[in-house]
Design a protein around this motif. Structure first.
Motif, PDB file in Angstrom:
ATOM      1  N   GLU A 121       0.866  -1.408   0.056  1.00 55.53           N
ATOM      2  CA  GLU A 121      -0.182   0.033  -0.029  1.00 55.53           C
ATOM      3  C   GLU A 121       0.724   1.301   0.236  1.00 55.53           C
ATOM      4  O   GLU A 121       0.450   2.242  -0.620  1.00 55.53           O
ATOM      5  CB  GLU A 121      -0.787   0.073   1.097  1.00 55.53           C
ATOM      6  N   THR A 122       2.000   1.063   0.962  1.00 56.26           N
ATOM      7  CA  THR A 122       2.685   2.440   0.826  1.00 56.26           C
ATOM      8  C   THR A 122       3.791   2.688  -0.001  1.00 56.26           C
ATOM      9  O   THR A 122       4.092   3.983  -0.540  1.00 56.26           O
ATOM     10  CB  THR A 122       2.982   2.432   2.502  1.00 56.26           C
ATOM     11  N   GLU A 123       4.504   1.766  -0.290  1.00 56.09           N
ATOM     12  CA  GLU A 123       5.445   1.885  -1.236  1.00 56.09           C
ATOM     13  C   GLU A 123       5.301   2.531  -2.774  1.00 56.09           C
ATOM     14  O   GLU A 123       6.081   3.393  -3.284  1.00 56.09           O
ATOM     15  CB  GLU A 123       6.388   0.571  -1.516  1.00 56.09           C
ATOM     16  N   PRO A 124       4.055   1.993  -3.087  1.00 54.93           N
ATOM     17  CA  PRO A 124       3.975   3.010  -4.323  1.00 54.93           C
ATOM     18  C   PRO A 124       3.519   4.236  -4.514  1.00 54.93           C
ATOM     19  O   PRO A 124       3.790   5.048  -5.557  1.00 54.93           O
ATOM     20  CB  PRO A 124       2.150   2.374  -4.738  1.00 54.93           C
ATOM     21  N   ILE A 125       3.487   4.919  -3.174  1.00 52.64           N
ATOM     22  CA  ILE A 125       3.364   6.440  -3.255  1.00 52.64           C
ATOM     23  C   ILE A 125       4.885   6.837  -3.311  1.00 52.64           C
ATOM     24  O   ILE A 125       4.720   8.169  -3.466  1.00 52.64           O
ATOM     25  CB  ILE A 125       2.869   6.820  -1.950  1.00 52.64           C
ATOM     26  N   VAL A 126       5.881   6.325  -3.130  1.00 50.73           N
ATOM     27  CA  VAL A 126       7.286   6.750  -3.423  1.00 50.73           C
ATOM     28  C   VAL A 126       7.097   7.284  -4.907  1.00 50.73           C
ATOM     29  O   VAL A 126       7.803   8.323  -5.207  1.00 50.73           O
ATOM     30  CB  VAL A 126       8.232   5.726  -3.247  1.00 50.73           C
ATOM     31  N   GLU A 127       6.632   6.455  -5.868  1.00 50.13           N
ATOM     32  CA  GLU A 127       6.583   7.027  -7.174  1.00 50.13           C
ATOM     33  C   GLU A 127       5.877   8.231  -7.432  1.00 50.13           C
ATOM     34  O   GLU A 127       6.059   9.165  -8.225  1.00 50.13           O
ATOM     35  CB  GLU A 127       6.308   5.759  -8.025  1.00 50.13           C
ATOM     36  N   HIS A 128       4.748   8.397  -6.787  1.00 50.02           N
ATOM     37  CA  HIS A 128       3.752   9.521  -6.679  1.00 50.02           C
ATOM     38  C   HIS A 128       4.568  10.706  -6.311  1.00 50.02           C
ATOM     39  O   HIS A 128       4.227  11.695  -7.025  1.00 50.02           O
ATOM     40  CB  HIS A 128       2.709   9.344  -5.538  1.00 50.02           C
ATOM     41  N   TYR A 129       5.364  10.420  -5.450  1.00 56.27           N
ATOM     42  CA  TYR A 129       6.036  11.711  -5.012  1.00 56.27           C
ATOM     43  C   TYR A 129       7.541  11.934  -5.822  1.00 56.27           C
ATOM     44  O   TYR A 129       7.976  13.112  -6.103  1.00 56.27           O
ATOM     45  CB  TYR A 129       6.511  11.733  -3.565  1.00 56.27           C
ATOM     46  N   ARG A 130       8.033  10.918  -6.274  1.00 57.02           N
ATOM     47  CA  ARG A 130       9.213  10.775  -7.085  1.00 57.02           C
ATOM     48  C   ARG A 130       9.101  11.837  -8.126  1.00 57.02           C
ATOM     49  O   ARG A 130       9.857  12.861  -8.502  1.00 57.02           O
ATOM     50  CB  ARG A 130       9.937   9.519  -7.515  1.00 57.02           C
ATOM     51  N   VAL A 131       7.871  11.722  -8.885  1.00 54.75           N
ATOM     52  CA  VAL A 131       7.496  12.656 -10.146  1.00 54.75           C
ATOM     53  C   VAL A 131       7.433  14.092  -9.770  1.00 54.75           C
ATOM     54  O   VAL A 131       7.675  14.992 -10.732  1.00 54.75           O
ATOM     55  CB  VAL A 131       6.604  12.180 -10.868  1.00 54.75           C
ATOM     56  N   THR A 132       7.379  14.580  -8.419  1.00 59.73           N
ATOM     57  CA  THR A 132       7.047  16.041  -8.088  1.00 59.73           C
ATOM     58  C   THR A 132       8.691  16.541  -8.210  1.00 59.73           C
ATOM     59  O   THR A 132       8.567  17.703  -7.875  1.00 59.73           O
ATOM     60  CB  THR A 132       6.517  16.123  -6.805  1.00 59.73           C
ATOM     61  N   GLY A 133       9.559  15.816  -8.088  1.00 54.15           N
ATOM     62  CA  GLY A 133      11.058  16.088  -7.890  1.00 54.15           C
ATOM     63  C   GLY A 133      11.453  16.434  -6.533  1.00 54.15           C
ATOM     64  O   GLY A 133      12.604  17.241  -6.260  1.00 54.15           O
ATOM     65  N   LYS A 134      10.652  16.242  -5.713  1.00 61.65           N
ATOM     66  CA  LYS A 134      10.901  16.712  -4.314  1.00 61.65           C
ATOM     67  C   LYS A 134      10.970  15.730  -3.217  1.00 61.65           C
ATOM     68  O   LYS A 134      11.250  15.751  -2.396  1.00 61.65           O
ATOM     69  CB  LYS A 134       9.626  17.527  -3.790  1.00 61.65           C
ATOM     70  N   LEU A 135      11.458  14.404  -3.945  1.00 61.27           N
ATOM     71  CA  LEU A 135      11.706  13.315  -3.058  1.00 61.27           C
ATOM     72  C   LEU A 135      13.236  13.297  -2.495  1.00 61.27           C
ATOM     73  O   LEU A 135      14.062  13.315  -3.713  1.00 61.27           O
ATOM     74  CB  LEU A 135      11.482  11.922  -3.877  1.00 61.27           C
ATOM     75  N   VAL A 136      13.423  13.152  -1.290  1.00 60.27           N
ATOM     76  CA  VAL A 136      14.887  13.210  -1.056  1.00 60.27           C
ATOM     77  C   VAL A 136      15.111  11.823  -0.483  1.00 60.27           C
ATOM     78  O   VAL A 136      14.803  11.311   0.738  1.00 60.27           O
ATOM     79  CB  VAL A 136      15.130  14.127   0.121  1.00 60.27           C
ATOM     80  N   PRO A 137      15.787  10.847  -1.046  1.00 58.91           N
ATOM     81  CA  PRO A 137      16.303   9.577  -0.933  1.00 58.91           C
ATOM     82  C   PRO A 137      17.334   9.422   0.157  1.00 58.91           C
ATOM     83  O   PRO A 137      18.181  10.121   0.200  1.00 58.91           O
ATOM     84  CB  PRO A 137      16.616   8.697  -1.868  1.00 58.91           C
ATOM     85  N   LEU A 138      17.052   8.751   1.344  1.00 50.00           N
ATOM     86  CA  LEU A 138      18.089   8.822   2.560  1.00 50.00           C
ATOM     87  C   LEU A 138      18.535   7.276   2.714  1.00 50.00           C
ATOM     88  O   LEU A 138      17.518   6.324   2.523  1.00 50.00           O
ATOM     89  CB  LEU A 138      17.540   9.340   3.684  1.00 50.00           C
TER      90      LEU A 138
END
Ligand code: AMP
Length: 189
Positions: free
Chosen positions: A151-168
């Motif tokens: 359920e939750t992991e798919p939202i990583v892609e939702h945010y990646r396309v915004t260019g605001k995802l900061v992977p740590l």
């Protein structure tokens, strides 16, 4: 600064979110903490969600979205917030986008705590021994990680396309993760 921490349980999101909250003077808004407080206070909401938390399942979106809507409208959140544990699925992510859009706000950064399952499980089992959270039994931990991936992991892609995802890299020490995180926040709103 409107921030969101995202990642599996045991990734250290809560710890880092608390530090962000104190360093930047914005509230740490954790849906898990809000549900646990309602359970401890034996409110109607608490009684409704208690069995859901104990089983490691997700509280219905309707309840969760309403709770967050009320919380973000409180006075201390006008200058920003760090959201922890919400959104947990795509429907909640879309509800959050709409909610923020309505008040002319948007997320400034989505901090993604990346952690292998083995490490997440090990950390949750350790926390279970230390804090005796009822949802940290081996069965419930496995279920929560399963829900995270579905359920939750798919939202990583939702945010990646915004260019605001900061992977740590969340598998490192608290101090190392904080160093990387605080550096990445330098350039944010
Ligand atoms: P946490 O402390 O974030 O791991 O949350 C503990 C539990 O609260 C979860 O396992 C869910 O049962 C419930 N919960 C927290 N946040 C949410 C959410 N955004 N949507 C649905 N359920 C949630």
């Amino acid at each position: 600064m409107n921030l969101l921490v995202l990642g599996p349980q045991g990734a250290g999101k809560g710890t880092q979110a608390k530090r962000i909250s104190s360093e930047y003077g914005i509230p740490h808004v954790s849906t898990g903490d809000m549900f646990r407080a309602a359970i401890a206070a034996d409110t109607e909401l608490g009684r409704e969600v208690e069995p859901i938390l104990a089983a490691g399942e997700l509280v219905p979106d309707e309840l969760t979205v309403a709770l967050i809507g009320e919380r973000l409208a409180e006075a201390d959140a006008v200058d920003g917030f760090v959201l922890d544990g919400f959104p947990r699925n795509l429907a909640q992510a879309e509800a959050l986008d709409a909610m923020l859009g309505d008040i002319g706000r948007r997320l400034d950064a989505i901090l993604f705590f990346d952690l292998p399952d083995g490490v997440a499980t090990e950390r949750m089992l350790r926390r279970a021994a230390e804090e005796s959270r009822p949802d940290d039994t081996p069965e419930v931990i496995a279920r929560r990680l399963e829900i995270y991936h579905q359920e939750t992991e798919p939202i990583v892609e939702h945010y990646r396309v915004t260019g605001k995802l900061v992977p740590l890299h969340a598998g490192r020490s608290i101090a190392e993760v904080w160093a990387e995180l605080s550096e990445s926040l330098q350039g944010v709103a």
